[in-house]
Design a protein around this motif. Structure first.
Motif, PDB file in Angstrom:
ATOM      1  N   VAL A 302      -7.156  50.902  20.670  1.00  0.00           N
ATOM      2  CA  VAL A 302      -8.486  50.195  21.506  1.00  0.00           C
ATOM      3  C   VAL A 302      -9.030  51.156  22.306  1.00  0.00           C
ATOM      4  CG1 VAL A 302      -8.775  48.472  23.321  1.00  0.00           C
ATOM      5  CG2 VAL A 302      -6.865  48.035  21.375  1.00  0.00           C
ATOM      6  N   SER A 303     -10.318  51.138  22.372  1.00  0.00           N
ATOM      7  CA  SER A 303     -10.971  52.306  23.250  1.00  0.00           C
ATOM      8  C   SER A 303     -10.525  51.854  24.744  1.00  0.00           C
ATOM      9  CB  SER A 303     -12.536  51.958  23.177  1.00  0.00           C
ATOM     10  OG  SER A 303     -12.789  50.679  23.406  1.00  0.00           O
ATOM     11  N   ALA A 304     -11.043  52.590  25.530  1.00  0.00           N
ATOM     12  CA  ALA A 304     -10.596  52.842  26.996  1.00  0.00           C
ATOM     13  C   ALA A 304     -11.433  51.609  27.899  1.00  0.00           C
ATOM     14  CB  ALA A 304     -10.847  53.871  27.777  1.00  0.00           C
ATOM     15  N   THR A 522      11.056  59.749  24.480  1.00  0.00           N
ATOM     16  CA  THR A 522       9.366  60.162  24.652  1.00  0.00           C
ATOM     17  C   THR A 522       9.669  61.778  24.335  1.00  0.00           C
ATOM     18  OG1 THR A 522       8.826  58.584  26.306  1.00  0.00           O
ATOM     19  CG2 THR A 522       7.645  60.664  26.093  1.00  0.00           C
ATOM     20  N   ILE A 523       8.942  62.244  23.219  1.00  0.00           N
ATOM     21  CA  ILE A 523       8.679  63.707  22.939  1.00  0.00           C
ATOM     22  C   ILE A 523       7.402  64.259  23.047  1.00  0.00           C
ATOM     23  CG2 ILE A 523      10.840  63.442  21.332  1.00  0.00           C
ATOM     24  CD1 ILE A 523       9.047  63.202  18.939  1.00  0.00           C
ATOM     25  N   GLY A 524       6.413  63.486  23.468  1.00  0.00           N
ATOM     26  CA  GLY A 524       5.105  64.064  23.390  1.00  0.00           C
ATOM     27  C   GLY A 524       4.015  63.003  23.943  1.00  0.00           C
ATOM     28  N   ILE A 525       3.051  63.571  24.886  1.00  0.00           N
ATOM     29  CA  ILE A 525       2.146  62.842  25.578  1.00  0.00           C
ATOM     30  C   ILE A 525       0.810  63.412  25.140  1.00  0.00           C
ATOM     31  CG2 ILE A 525       1.391  62.001  27.620  1.00  0.00           C
ATOM     32  CD1 ILE A 525       4.216  62.042  28.947  1.00  0.00           C
ATOM     33  N   GLY A 526      -0.283  62.473  24.847  1.00  0.00           N
ATOM     34  CA  GLY A 526      -1.612  62.721  24.769  1.00  0.00           C
ATOM     35  C   GLY A 526      -2.349  63.004  25.941  1.00  0.00           C
ATOM     36  N   PRO A 527      -3.528  63.770  25.962  1.00  0.00           N
ATOM     37  CA  PRO A 527      -4.220  64.089  24.811  1.00  0.00           C
ATOM     38  C   PRO A 527      -3.631  65.232  24.083  1.00  0.00           C
ATOM     39  CG  PRO A 527      -5.548  64.504  26.554  1.00  0.00           C
ATOM     40  CD  PRO A 527      -4.314  64.046  27.062  1.00  0.00           C
ATOM     41  N   GLY A 528      -3.754  65.284  22.548  1.00  0.00           N
ATOM     42  CA  GLY A 528      -3.558  66.388  21.895  1.00  0.00           C
ATOM     43  C   GLY A 528      -3.058  66.322  20.149  1.00  0.00           C
ATOM     44  N   VAL A 529      -2.919  67.439  19.855  1.00  0.00           N
ATOM     45  CA  VAL A 529      -2.592  67.301  18.374  1.00  0.00           C
ATOM     46  C   VAL A 529      -1.108  67.286  18.315  1.00  0.00           C
ATOM     47  CG1 VAL A 529      -2.764  67.964  16.003  1.00  0.00           C
ATOM     48  CG2 VAL A 529      -4.747  68.112  17.589  1.00  0.00           C
ATOM     49  N   LEU A 530      -0.324  66.202  17.756  1.00  0.00           N
ATOM     50  CA  LEU A 530       1.350  66.337  17.763  1.00  0.00           C
ATOM     51  C   LEU A 530       1.604  66.331  16.436  1.00  0.00           C
ATOM     52  CD1 LEU A 530       1.747  63.664  20.706  1.00  0.00           C
ATOM     53  CD2 LEU A 530       1.668  66.271  20.864  1.00  0.00           C
ATOM     54  N   PRO A 531       2.837  66.948  16.199  1.00  0.00           N
ATOM     55  CA  PRO A 531       3.180  66.952  14.751  1.00  0.00           C
ATOM     56  C   PRO A 531       3.392  65.557  14.157  1.00  0.00           C
ATOM     57  CG  PRO A 531       4.867  68.143  16.584  1.00  0.00           C
ATOM     58  CD  PRO A 531       3.912  67.234  17.157  1.00  0.00           C
ATOM     59  N   ARG A 532       2.877  65.709  12.833  1.00  0.00           N
ATOM     60  CA  ARG A 532       2.858  64.360  12.068  1.00  0.00           C
ATOM     61  C   ARG A 532       1.893  63.306  12.508  1.00  0.00           C
ATOM     62  NH1 ARG A 532       8.538  62.802   9.390  1.00  0.00           N
ATOM     63  NH2 ARG A 532       9.540  64.877   9.109  1.00  0.00           N
ATOM     64  N   GLY A 534      -1.145  63.899  14.243  1.00  0.00           N
ATOM     65  CA  GLY A 534      -2.178  64.257  14.352  1.00  0.00           C
ATOM     66  C   GLY A 534      -2.806  64.039  15.796  1.00  0.00           C
ATOM     67  N   PHE A 535      -4.221  63.733  16.229  1.00  0.00           N
ATOM     68  CA  PHE A 535      -4.600  63.601  17.495  1.00  0.00           C
ATOM     69  C   PHE A 535      -4.080  62.467  18.163  1.00  0.00           C
ATOM     70  CE2 PHE A 535      -7.817  62.452  20.459  1.00  0.00           C
ATOM     71  CZ  PHE A 535      -7.922  63.349  21.189  1.00  0.00           C
ATOM     72  N   LEU A 536      -3.620  62.337  19.450  1.00  0.00           N
ATOM     73  CA  LEU A 536      -3.304  61.511  20.350  1.00  0.00           C
ATOM     74  C   LEU A 536      -4.147  61.366  21.491  1.00  0.00           C
ATOM     75  CD1 LEU A 536      -1.179  59.081  19.683  1.00  0.00           C
ATOM     76  CD2 LEU A 536       0.461  60.324  21.257  1.00  0.00           C
ATOM     77  N   PRO A 537      -4.763  60.253  21.874  1.00  0.00           N
ATOM     78  CA  PRO A 537      -5.917  60.430  22.829  1.00  0.00           C
ATOM     79  C   PRO A 537      -4.922  60.326  24.212  1.00  0.00           C
ATOM     80  CG  PRO A 537      -5.768  58.100  21.964  1.00  0.00           C
ATOM     81  CD  PRO A 537      -5.070  58.975  20.873  1.00  0.00           C
ATOM     82  N   ALA A 538      -5.798  60.426  25.555  1.00  0.00           N
ATOM     83  CA  ALA A 538      -4.998  60.306  26.697  1.00  0.00           C
ATOM     84  C   ALA A 538      -4.417  59.046  26.990  1.00  0.00           C
ATOM     85  CB  ALA A 538      -6.110  60.595  27.702  1.00  0.00           C
ATOM     86  N   GLY A 539      -3.350  59.046  27.505  1.00  0.00           N
ATOM     87  CA  GLY A 539      -2.604  57.787  27.492  1.00  0.00           C
ATOM     88  C   GLY A 539      -1.555  57.588  26.460  1.00  0.00           C
ATOM     89  N   GLY A 540      -1.894  58.057  25.420  1.00  0.00           N
ATOM     90  CA  GLY A 540      -1.008  57.847  24.218  1.00  0.00           C
ATOM     91  C   GLY A 540       0.299  58.525  24.297  1.00  0.00           C
ATOM     92  N   THR A 541       1.411  57.921  23.704  1.00  0.00           N
ATOM     93  CA  THR A 541       2.799  58.391  23.692  1.00  0.00           C
ATOM     94  C   THR A 541       3.513  58.635  22.463  1.00  0.00           C
ATOM     95  OG1 THR A 541       3.095  57.481  25.908  1.00  0.00           O
ATOM     96  CG2 THR A 541       5.042  58.001  24.738  1.00  0.00           C
ATOM     97  N   GLY A 678       0.799  52.949  27.765  1.00  0.00           N
ATOM     98  CA  GLY A 678       0.733  54.175  28.279  1.00  0.00           C
ATOM     99  C   GLY A 678      -0.632  54.366  29.090  1.00  0.00           C
ATOM    100  N   ALA A 679      -1.597  53.481  28.929  1.00  0.00           N
ATOM    101  CA  ALA A 679      -2.934  53.546  29.405  1.00  0.00           C
ATOM    102  C   ALA A 679      -2.644  52.563  30.837  1.00  0.00           C
ATOM    103  CB  ALA A 679      -4.063  53.346  28.658  1.00  0.00           C
ATOM    104  N   GLY A 680      -1.666  51.903  31.126  1.00  0.00           N
ATOM    105  CA  GLY A 680      -1.567  50.920  32.259  1.00  0.00           C
ATOM    106  C   GLY A 680      -2.034  49.532  31.894  1.00  0.00           C
ATOM    107  N   ILE A 681      -2.371  49.208  30.406  1.00  0.00           N
ATOM    108  CA  ILE A 681      -2.703  47.591  30.218  1.00  0.00           C
ATOM    109  C   ILE A 681      -1.414  46.933  30.173  1.00  0.00           C
ATOM    110  CG2 ILE A 681      -3.691  46.509  28.486  1.00  0.00           C
ATOM    111  CD1 ILE A 681      -5.864  48.345  29.860  1.00  0.00           C
ATOM    112  N   LEU A 682      -1.761  46.031  30.950  1.00  0.00           N
ATOM    113  CA  LEU A 682      -0.651  44.849  31.323  1.00  0.00           C
ATOM    114  C   LEU A 682      -0.560  43.754  30.411  1.00  0.00           C
ATOM    115  CD1 LEU A 682       2.248  44.189  32.865  1.00  0.00           C
ATOM    116  CD2 LEU A 682       0.551  43.089  34.623  1.00  0.00           C
TER     117      LEU A 682
END
Length: 698
Positions: A302-304, A522-532, A534-541, A678-682
């Motif tokens: 879902v978009s921000a 938890t082994i990684g937090i976006g934003p960034g390119v993570l193993p397997r 690919g790209f994970l946006p901000a707020g992604g885990t 992770g983006a705080g959506i309740l």
């Protein structure tokens, strides 16, 4: 709505046997309204070394404000699904059951057994609760803690033992309510000679509620609608020295995820047969069963601004199946009543998915799965030692299990070129685990202290299937080890009279240690390119299933009921409480988790019920249920607030065979937080749910 699961019912032995051979019950001689008494082939005498702490009778199940079994279980605080979401709108992957809140997970850490047949899914170990309408059940036994030698490795925190209703009068329940809710369930029996054939059927549809909190909703947020149906046929055949029974069932359900583009569907079929023998030598019981399941699940990112979605995963097919059985032998001895049990289950399944959406389509395919085999031999020794006055004694169980995971694979490829991007074939793994329970009891069993050890192997889903919900990704782990639970329980029970009524009290103190708990870490937090991933946006885990050290838990389970003395309907009060102090020790591998509370574990849960018959004939039931704050994640960074919800049910029976009811859940509109991203959506439930209905008994 039925497709191939319905066709499977036509293979039931009940459909082809001549009426003169279908016999498993007898009619009492008092007239046409006599009760059909069924001798159950699946069940041996209920004297086990692990008694049920809570038994929900037919009366209790009928009086539940909700129409689903998981909603009826709210009278037992601490018993529940992975999340607070009821099973109606909940995705199948979060419908695993835990009987103690020491460390809930989506697969569940409890065995759900229907007359001796495990109901946990062959692939994910979760439970499709739509299959077990309370109208179909005679009794539900809740066994917390290690459940003895006859229950197997899935019973890590205990067993929910379902006893199906058979024979007897026909019953139908019709109800309707808010959000377009319609529900029908029916049970009927056909007398054939001296016996019966029983049919069970249900249908339910609901437009649903929007799960995202009102002030965070966007254009993509929709009601989480669902539709489900079931059909079951059961036949009983007596023999000279025992009993046969056969059961065939099918179900289908479709659900919206509450977000544009998010949906899931499931269907399945079961066949089982049971044979009971009895004689001067003792009793024995054989059960064989076959189960098949399929599950599909589409998730989106879902978009921000929650104005648009991007497809994240299309799990278009998850074929799974299981074959299994059990053999129990209870010799007739003067001094002891031992019980030998041998059970086995072979499960296999795989997920077939499309993932990595780029541009206008998915660019990758994934097939991942394997096979699991479980074989166990157990010995129950109730009353292994017993005093002359039968007030003091020792119950004991011992069990040895062999588990094996093999034929595992994970294959990912480019959809266009077919080029393989990932190919893994994890090595086969197996092992033996010895478990057991020893209980020293006094006062004829009213006081009991127990030491126990149980285990649970990881499900095929935990081993092989990665998944994505929104921008939160969880990776599988084919190297997971079985979980082992060691514990001490102290149980006290008492009955007395006073204040114009009868009192029943129960208290359990427990200390449990869960070794190698399977946890989403938890082994990684976006934003960034993570193993397997690919790209994970901000707020992604990015999380991965790991054996995260151990969980130590100390808790209290208490219950107190009062029923006014006298004949007829009398006022009743029921109070139940669950308290737990659970803490993770991550060890050297995961020191960041040490001292934190396990995800989805609430420190307290309570239920207060009042049943009040009114002078005009109606009966009013008021229930106040609540739960303490729990954390969404392993890092304890996302907190779901505590809540208190009020449920009501008013019923009126102008005739013994007719019952009208009005029920409301969360009638005060309390906010019940169910998830937070992770983006705080309740996600929360804050809308009262009202229902009116009628139950007819003939």
């Amino acid at each position: 709505m039925f497709s191939w699961p319905s066709l499977l019912l036509l293979t039931s032995p009940a459909a082809v046997l001549p009426s003169e051979t279908v016999a498993s019950a007898r009619m009492a001689e008092s007239g046409p309204d006599s009760e059909v008494i069924v001798v159950r082939a699946e069940r041996l005498p209920t004297d086990r070394s692990m008694p049920a702490q809570i038994s929900l009778t037919k009366t209790t199940l009928d009086a539940s404000p909700g129409v689903r079994l998981d909603e009826a279980l709210r009278v037992a605080p601490g018993v529940g699904l992975f999340r607070r979401t009821a099973s109606g709108p909940a995705n199948a992957t979060i419908q695993g059951l835990s009987l103690r809140p020491i460390a809930p997970n989506g697969a569940g850490r409890a065995l759900v057994s229907l007359d001796g047949v495990p109901q946990n899914d062959p692939f994910g170990s979760w439970v499709f609760w739509v299959r077990h309408d309370p109208l179909f059940l005679e009794r539900v036994d809740v066994r917390r803690g290690a459940a003895g030698a006859g229950f197997g490795p899935l019973a890590l925190t205990g067993t929910l033992d379902l006893v199906e209703a058979r024979g007897g009068p026909s019953r139908i329940r019709l109800s309707a309510g808010g959000q377009g809710a319609l529900q029908a369930a029916a049970r009927g029996s056909l007398v054939a000679g001296d016996g019966t054939i029983t049919a069970l059927a249900s249908y339910e549809t609901n437009d649903g509620l929007i799960p995202v909190s009102r002030n965070q909703r966007g254009a993509v947020d929709l009601p989480a609608d669902f539709t489900a149906s079931t059909l079951t046929l059961i036949s009983e055949i007596p023999t000279r020295n025992g009993q046969w029974s056969f059961r065939a069932s099918g179900f289908e359900e479709e659900k919206g995820a509450g977000t544009l583009g998010g949906r899931s569907a499931a269907r399945g079929a079961d066949i089982s047969g049971a044979r009971k023998w009895a004689g001067d030598w003792g009793q024995s019981r054989l059960i064989l069963f076959a189960q098949t399941r399929d599950f599909s699940n589409q998730t989106v990112s879902v978009s921000a601004d929650r104005a648009s979605v991007t497809p994240a995963l299309d799990q278009f097919e998850t074929p799974a199946s299981a074959l299994g059985g059990s053999l129990i032998y209870a010799p007739a001895l003067v001094r002891w009543s031992p019980r030998w049990s041998l059970d086995w289950r072979q499960s296999e399944g795989e997920t077939r998915e499309l993932f990595r959406f780029i541009g206008t389509s998915f660019t990758r395919t994934r097939v991942a799965g394997g096979q699991q085999r479980l074989v166990g031999l157990g010995l129950d020794l109730p009353r292994a030692l017993l005093s002359a006055d039968e007030q003091l004694g020792l119950d004991a169980t011992l069990r040895v299990d062999h588990w094996a995971h093999d034929r595992a694979k994970r294959l990912e490829a480019d959809r266009v070129s077919g080029a393989v991007t990932l190919s893994e074939a994890p090595s086969d793994k197996d092992g033996y685990v010895a478990t057991g329970r020893m209980s020293l009891f006094a006062m004829g069993g009213q006081a009991r202290i127990s030491l126990f050890r149980t285990f649970r192997p990881p499900s095929l889903n935990e081993l092989h299937r990665p998944f994505r919900v929104g921008n939160d990704v969880t990776e599988a782990n084919a190297n997971l080890a079985p979980e082992v639970l060691e514990g001490l329980d102290v149980d006290l029970q008492a009955n007395w009279q006073g204040l114009g009524g009868d009192w029943t009290g129960s208290l359990t103190l427990y200390a449990n240690k869960l070794k190698d708990p399977i946890t989403n870490v938890t082994i990684g937090i976006g934003p960034g390119v993570l193993p397997r991933v690919g790209f994970l946006p901000a707020g992604g885990t990015l999380r991965q299933r790991l054996n995260a050290g151990e969980v130590q838990a100390r808790g209290i389970e208490a219950g107190l009921t009062w029923e006014a003395a006298g004949s007829g309907m009398q006022p009743e009060v029921e109070i139940r409480l669950s308290l737990v102090d659970a803490e993770v020790d991550g060890g050297r591998l995961l020191p960041a988790l040490t001292g934190l509370r396990p995800a989805q574990s609430a420190p307290w849960a309570s239920h207060l019920g009042l049943t009040l018959p009114l002078q005009a004939g109606p009966k009013l039931k008021v229930a106040l249920r609540g739960e303490g704050a729990r954390f969404e994640d392993d890092l304890n960074s996302r907190k779901l607030k505590a809540y208190q919800a009020l449920d009501l049910r008013a019923s009126w029976s102008p005739k013994p065979d007719l019952d009208f009811f009005v029920a409301g859940e969360n009638v005060t509109g309390a906010g019940i937080a169910t998830a937070i991203s992770g983006a705080g959506i309740l996600s929360e439930t804050a809308t009262p749910i009202w229902r009116v209905g009628i139950t007819i008994t003939r």
